[in-house]
Design an enzyme around this catalytic site. Structure first.
Site, mmCIF file in Angstrom:
data_model
loop_
_atom_site.group_PDB
_atom_site.id
_atom_site.type_symbol
_atom_site.label_atom_id
_atom_site.label_comp_id
_atom_site.label_asym_id
_atom_site.label_seq_id
_atom_site.Cartn_x
_atom_site.Cartn_y
_atom_site.Cartn_z
ATOM 1 N N HIS A 111 29.814 43.934 41.468
ATOM 2 C CA HIS A 111 29.628 44.460 42.816
ATOM 3 C C HIS A 111 29.194 45.916 42.685
ATOM 4 O O HIS A 111 29.971 46.753 42.243
ATOM 5 C CB HIS A 111 30.949 44.339 43.582
ATOM 6 N N GLY A 137 37.973 37.698 39.566
ATOM 7 C CA GLY A 137 37.911 38.951 38.833
ATOM 8 C C GLY A 137 39.257 39.586 38.537
ATOM 9 O O GLY A 137 39.772 39.513 37.415
ATOM 10 N N GLU A 144 30.125 31.997 50.513
ATOM 11 C CA GLU A 144 31.328 32.145 49.687
ATOM 12 C C GLU A 144 32.477 32.398 50.646
ATOM 13 O O GLU A 144 32.450 33.341 51.445
ATOM 14 C CB GLU A 144 31.177 33.295 48.689
ATOM 15 N N GLU A 157 26.773 41.412 43.824
ATOM 16 C CA GLU A 157 27.304 41.558 45.184
ATOM 17 C C GLU A 157 26.819 42.885 45.748
ATOM 18 O O GLU A 157 26.951 43.922 45.087
ATOM 19 C CB GLU A 157 28.836 41.557 45.159
ATOM 20 N N HIS A 187 38.133 35.555 45.930
ATOM 21 C CA HIS A 187 38.934 36.735 46.287
ATOM 22 C C HIS A 187 40.424 36.462 46.150
ATOM 23 O O HIS A 187 40.971 35.604 46.811
ATOM 24 C CB HIS A 187 38.646 37.271 47.699
ATOM 25 N N THR A 202 39.702 46.911 48.304
ATOM 26 C CA THR A 202 38.852 45.794 47.885
ATOM 27 C C THR A 202 38.202 45.199 49.137
ATOM 28 O O THR A 202 38.502 45.635 50.254
ATOM 29 C CB THR A 202 39.684 44.740 47.114
ATOM 30 N N THR A 203 37.317 44.229 48.961
ATOM 31 C CA THR A 203 36.615 43.647 50.106
ATOM 32 C C THR A 203 37.617 42.889 50.983
ATOM 33 O O THR A 203 38.064 41.799 50.635
ATOM 34 C CB THR A 203 35.495 42.705 49.607
ATOM 35 N N ASN A 214 34.079 37.884 37.464
ATOM 36 C CA ASN A 214 33.791 39.207 38.029
ATOM 37 C C ASN A 214 34.378 40.283 37.107
ATOM 38 O O ASN A 214 35.582 40.295 36.842
ATOM 39 C CB ASN A 214 34.418 39.276 39.436
ATOM 40 N N ARG A 236 28.933 48.879 44.386
ATOM 41 C CA ARG A 236 29.366 49.468 45.661
ATOM 42 C C ARG A 236 28.550 50.718 45.976
ATOM 43 O O ARG A 236 28.062 51.387 45.064
ATOM 44 C CB ARG A 236 30.849 49.835 45.580
ATOM 45 N N ASP A 254 34.072 43.696 37.508
ATOM 46 C CA ASP A 254 34.152 45.035 38.114
ATOM 47 C C ASP A 254 35.284 45.876 37.539
ATOM 48 O O ASP A 254 35.150 47.089 37.346
ATOM 49 C CB ASP A 254 34.400 44.917 39.630
ATOM 50 N N HIS A 255 36.414 45.210 37.289
ATOM 51 C CA HIS A 255 37.589 46.009 36.913
ATOM 52 C C HIS A 255 37.610 46.436 35.450
ATOM 53 O O HIS A 255 38.442 47.238 35.049
ATOM 54 C CB HIS A 255 38.869 45.311 37.375
ATOM 55 N N ARG A 272 32.146 53.049 42.719
ATOM 56 C CA ARG A 272 33.501 53.306 42.205
ATOM 57 C C ARG A 272 33.805 52.534 40.923
ATOM 58 O O ARG A 272 34.707 52.898 40.187
ATOM 59 C CB ARG A 272 34.551 53.024 43.260
HETATM 60 N N1 PXP Z 1 34.004 37.144 45.578
HETATM 61 C C1 PXP Z 1 33.594 38.226 46.291
HETATM 62 C C2 PXP Z 1 32.474 38.047 47.244
HETATM 63 C C3 PXP Z 1 34.187 39.491 46.095
HETATM 64 O O1 PXP Z 1 33.758 40.549 46.803
HETATM 65 C C4 PXP Z 1 35.213 39.614 45.130
HETATM 66 C C5 PXP Z 1 35.835 40.946 44.871
HETATM 67 O O2 PXP Z 1 34.868 41.857 44.473
HETATM 68 C C6 PXP Z 1 35.585 38.474 44.401
HETATM 69 C C7 PXP Z 1 34.977 37.236 44.662
HETATM 70 C C8 PXP Z 1 36.611 38.511 43.321
HETATM 71 O O3 PXP Z 1 37.846 38.852 43.858
HETATM 72 P P1 PXP Z 1 39.049 39.164 42.877
HETATM 73 O O4 PXP Z 1 38.644 40.365 42.083
HETATM 74 O O5 PXP Z 1 40.178 39.430 43.807
HETATM 75 O O6 PXP Z 1 39.241 37.966 42.016
#
Ligand code: PXP
Length: 240
Positions: free
Chosen positions: A45, A216, A153, A72, A194, A102-103, A9, A47, A11-12, A51
């Site tokens: 993701h 991620g 998941e 996502e 997550h 976060t989610t 992931n 969003r 995103d960051h 963001r």
């Molecule tokens: N899986 C899902 C469905 C998520 O929403 C996220 C966070 O966006 C992750 C995995 C990855 O989580 P993390 O960034 O905490 O590793």
């Protein structure tokens, strides 16, 4: 036996970029490098508040990536339209609250069941594999099957927090194990994600039946110290 897949992931990478409103670091570059360094899929993701990942990131990554893109999205009409247009290989439907960092938890599958079923039907018809992000509880897994998802998941956030805080995680781990067993039994592909770190994924990877981990925040963070390639390779080695 099929190998366990690692979804990276990114995103960051976009979070860091957006902190300065610059064009770098580039999520597209991260996606291409994740592929090169052995990721089995790349997760982003999109969003509702954009963001981190934005629409241009989705477009460019989706057109250049050779491994599957896992998009996502929240269960909304806007996101459904975007997903149908871009047709990513994988889609994971997640809950979304504007104010959360976060989610925070899994989907509420009692809410808007008819709409969820419609979205899943349309996305599958459009040839995307559909996964639902849920808590490790038995009734949600059965509901995910009734909604006709391909995969679930499991939200591993609570388990990971306990591991990080050196607290007793046995109950939480058992819930996840039971969820994996039931998911496999009723024909759902089971993923987990997550909050995963090297330590927590090592514990979870001993649970048979998890086919994919999506990771991620920790992975991107550790890349600062060990490099993106090394962090991905280390995770791959742990889960194999
Ligand atoms: N899986 C899902 C469905 C998520 O929403 C996220 C966070 O966006 C992750 C995995 C990855 O989580 P993390 O960034 O905490 O590793």
């Amino acid at each position: 036996m099929k190998k366990i897949r690692l979804g990276v992931n990114i995103d960051h990478v976009a979070t860091v970029r957006n902190a300065r409103g610059e064009k770098y670091p580039s999520p597209l570059r991260a996606a291409i490098l994740a592929e090169k360094y052995g990721a089995d899929s790349v997760t982003i993701h999109l969003r509702e508040d954009r963001r981190h990942i934005n629409d241009n990131d989705l477009k460019s990554i989706n057109s250049k990536l050779k491994i599957p893109l896992n998009l996502e999205i929240a269960a909304t009409n806007e996101m459904l339209k975007i997903a149908l247009r871009h047709k990513p290989s994988f889609i994971c439907i997640v809950p979304e609250k504007r104010k959360e960092i976060t989610t925070e938890g899994g989907l509420n599958l009692n809410f808007n069941k008819i709409f969820l079923k419609k979205i899943i039907y349309k996305l599958k018809k459009n040839k995307s594999r559909v996964s639902l992000f849920i808590e490790p509880n038995q009734s949600d897994i059965k509901k995910a099957k009734l909604l006709n998802a391909d995969c679930i998941e499991i939200h591993t956030g609570r388990f990971c927090n306990l591991v990080n805080q050196n607290k007793n995680f046995k109950n939480e781990l058992n819930k996840i194990k039971k969820a994996v067993t039931l998911g496999n039994k009723i024909g759902l592909e089971v993923h987990a994600g997550h909050g995963l770190t090297y330590k927590s994924v090592k514990i979870l990877s001993k649970t048979k039946g998890i086919k994919e981990f999506n990771i991620g925040h920790f992975l991107i963070g550790d890349s600062i110290f060990v490099g993106f390639a090394n962090s991905i390779k280390h995770f791959k080695k742990i889960i194999k």
